[in-house]
Enzyme design. Structure first.
Site, PDB file in Angstrom:
ATOM      1  N   ASN A  64       0.865  -1.184   0.000  1.00 53.03           N
ATOM      2  CA  ASN A  64       0.000   0.000   0.000  1.00 53.03           C
ATOM      3  C   ASN A  64       0.902   1.234   0.000  1.00 53.03           C
ATOM      4  O   ASN A  64       1.441   1.600   1.039  1.00 53.03           O
ATOM      5  CB  ASN A  64      -0.898  -0.034   1.235  1.00 53.03           C
ATOM      6  N   CYS A 109       0.455   6.106   1.064  1.00 52.16           N
ATOM      7  CA  CYS A 109       0.753   6.618   2.388  1.00 52.16           C
ATOM      8  C   CYS A 109       1.640   7.841   2.238  1.00 52.16           C
ATOM      9  O   CYS A 109       2.450   7.900   1.319  1.00 52.16           O
ATOM     10  CB  CYS A 109       1.531   5.580   3.205  1.00 52.16           C
TER      11      CYS A 109
END
Lengths: 292, 328
Positions: B133, B136
């Protein structure tokens, strides 16, 4: 003094609507959901899909269970109360008998019950009184003296006055505008009720400011309060992490806990009411939030 | 349809990983599987994709964290989580015990955090794949989101690829909030990404007209649900076209088998069902059954034959008889 709460084991059911009843500003549903009825304890709630197939409203609406009939006549039914305050709840209040609803439940924690007879005051704000009625029945059956206090902004937003009177006899009503009962807030009449019956526990369900006020009164009387919160949630089953509250644990440390699976019933003295809606610096993991 | 159970070969391949079927949960929409296991056997899914985990326990942001929007929702959770150690001890252990194939989503504030997470997960028997992911904020670059910068994205993906067990596919989860998603995808591919998860949420905002302030405690939030599905299908289409040799895990607003089929036809080898779970906890298994039926109706003997099918030239795109029947 209290036994453990009963954590629910939820199921998803297609529930036929058995009755729809308008009560003041609320609509009371009875639906056929035997799996949910079988696991029901006072305090549990259900999450109901709204809008039908292909709706643009993706999230379920949560309602405290007002009752369940697992056996006997009209077996396998559950009851809950809906207040119309948006397109999703409006869709619900327009349903009729014979249609079906997609219902998940029972969800959440139940009210912990005293291990023996124990004087109790039950405080409901608006339709927050709904889960207190089945609780009152259990307490009365166990031999506990019970008083019920019902409060609302105005008379038409009271729920359950008649059934409360039938269940426990001693019922006090307050409204902010004085249109029914005593003018004022429901927490204002709580100290007298506690003293009248020598209450050892207070149970409450309603809006956050009311629960906070109830919590303060209970603390001043050095008795426990068990409260069911009405926090906004997306899933109701513990996966989305939207419904969290800052709550102190047994170890004294505070955490953001999910009101849908760790609640909705909390010991009121564990909830950090003044910090709801903030990120307190001492909540576990707050120190890792820098930069995000 | 004649009521006969469809017989489609649903196995799929995500780089070196073979899955028995192509329907997974989506990161952040299934926690670590335990809650959904009350509604269906999580081992029946292609895999469980866990909520993004970081090194340390995180509180997440202040409430309100969610607002419902037309055909979607906006969330600002702030990656609340237990930290990698508790995740391995509790969540991964539970997933292993229940036989669930697991894709672990990892998140970090700097490249070293991603690397350390990958190292901690090496050799764990429950882990089948890493989903990185990169939506961020990069604390070393004034909070610029990794996924919005090709160089920052490729640094993280390259570092994770080098640190992770070579047998684990490393997928880069990309943000649609970029000018050209294929540029980011290409940079990640050059850095060693084994595939892509497409897409993460879109950045959005809702203003509460009663308080006249942002509805979410965090101000902005990630938009998900069917509202973003066309954006997601477009991203899958573009990345498939640009990098046809790399597998794609598609997600963004899938709530039916036909939604999932759109992603497959656009080039996804597997799909994640995310926000739909909040409204229907059994959505992943329902989507799987509906997808299999939809493939069968269109005459596909195997899911693999349908992956990227919409990219074929019209002359190569057979319309099976069964599809005409289904449409008629």
């Amino acid at each position: 003094m209290t036994a453990d709460t009963v954590v629910s084991k939820p199921v998803q059911e297609t529930a036929e609507i058995f009755s729809v009843q308008k009560i003041g500003e609320y609509v009371q549903f009875t639906v056929v959901a035997p799996g949910i009825a079988a696991g029901f304890q006072p305090g549990h709630f259900v999450a109901v899909a709204v809008g039908g197939d292909n709706t643009s409203m993706l999230l379920r609406r949560a309602f405290a269970l007002y009752g369940a009939t697992p056996t006997g006549q009209f077996a396998g039914t559950i009851q809950f109360v809906v207040a119309e305050h948006g397109p999703g709840t409006r869709w619900l209040t327009q349903r009729s008998v014979g249609e079906t609803l997609d219902v998940v439940g029972p969800l959440g924690t139940s009210f912990p019950l005293p291990s023996g007879p124990s004087p109790a005051v039950l405080v409901g704000g608006g339709y927050g009184s709904a889960p207190l009625i089945p609780l009152a029945r259990e307490l009365v059956a166990a031999g506990s003296p019970v008083e019920i206090l019902l409060g609302a902004a105005t008379g038409s937003r009271l729920f359950g006055e008649l059934v409360a009177k039938r269940t426990v006899g001693a019922v006090t009503v307050t409204t902010d505008d004085g249109s029914a009962g005593v003018r004022g807030r429901v927490a204002d009449v709580l100290p007298d009720a506690i003293e009248r019956i020598g209450a050892e526990v207070v149970y409450a369900c309603g809006p956050m400011p009311m629960l906070r006020a109830v919590s303060e009164v209970a603390r001043a009387h050095a008795i426990q309060a068990q409260v069911a919160v009405e926090e906004a949630m997306a899933c109701g089953i513990g996966v989305c992490m939207t419904c969290v509250l800052p709550v102190r644990g047994d170890d004294g440390r505070s955490r953001f806990v999910r009101s849908c699976v760790d609640g909705p019933v909390f010991a009121a003295d564990r909830v950090r009411w003044e910090d709801v809606g903030t990120l307190p610096a001492d909540v576990m993991g707050a120190d890792a939030m820098g930069g995000h | 349809m004649d009521g006969v159970r469809p017989m489609v070969d649903m196995t799929t391949q995500l780089a070196t990983l073979t899955l028995p079927n192509p329907v997974l949960t989506a990161s952040g929409c299934a926690a670590a599987g335990r809650e959904l296991h009350q509604f269906f056997d999580v081992a029946a899914l292609g895999a469980v994709v866990t909520k993004s985990i970081m090194m340390r326990p995180r509180s997440g942001r202040a409430t309100p964290r969610m607002a419902e929007t037309p055909s979607g929702m906006l969330n600002s959770i702030g990656l609340q989580g237990p930290g990698i150690d508790a995740f391995i001890d509790t969540d991964l252990a539970w997933l292993a015990e229940h036989g669930a194939r697991t894709v672990v989503s990892i998140a970090g504030g700097h490249t070293d955090e991603y690397v350390e997470l990958a190292r901690r997960l090496n050799g764990h028997p429950a882990v089948s794949m890493l989903e990185v992911n990169i939506s961020c904020p990069n604390v070393e670059s004034r909070g610029q989101v990794f996924a919005c910068d090709a160089i920052a994205s490729s640094r993280v993906i390259g570092a994770v690829r080098r640190a992770a067990d070579p047998s684990l596919p490393v997928f880069a989860k990309l943000s649609p909030d970029v000018t050209d998603i294929t540029l980011i995808a290409r940079a990640c591919a050059d850095a060693g990404a084994d595939g892509f998860s497409l897409i993460n949420t879109l950045l959005g905002m809702v203003i509460d007209t009663d308080t006249m302030a942002p509805a979410l405690g965090g101000g902005t939030g990630g938009l998900s649900g069917p509202a973003i599905r066309p954006v997601a299908v477009r991203c899958v289409w573009q990345v498939r076209r640009a990098l046809p040799h790399l597998p794609i895990l598609g997600m963004g607003g899938i709530r039916s088998g036909l939604d999932a089929l759109q992603f497959v036809l656009a080039g996804a080898s597997a799909v994640s069902v995310g926000t739909a779970v909040f409204g229907d906890p059994s959505a992943p298994v329902r989507v799987l059954a509906e997808l299999e039926q939809a493939l069968d109706d269109r005459g596909f003997a195997a899911l693999a034959d349908a992956v990227g099918y919409a990219h074929r030239r019209p002359a190569d795109r057979l319309v099976p008889e069964a599809a005409e029947v289904a449409a008629g």
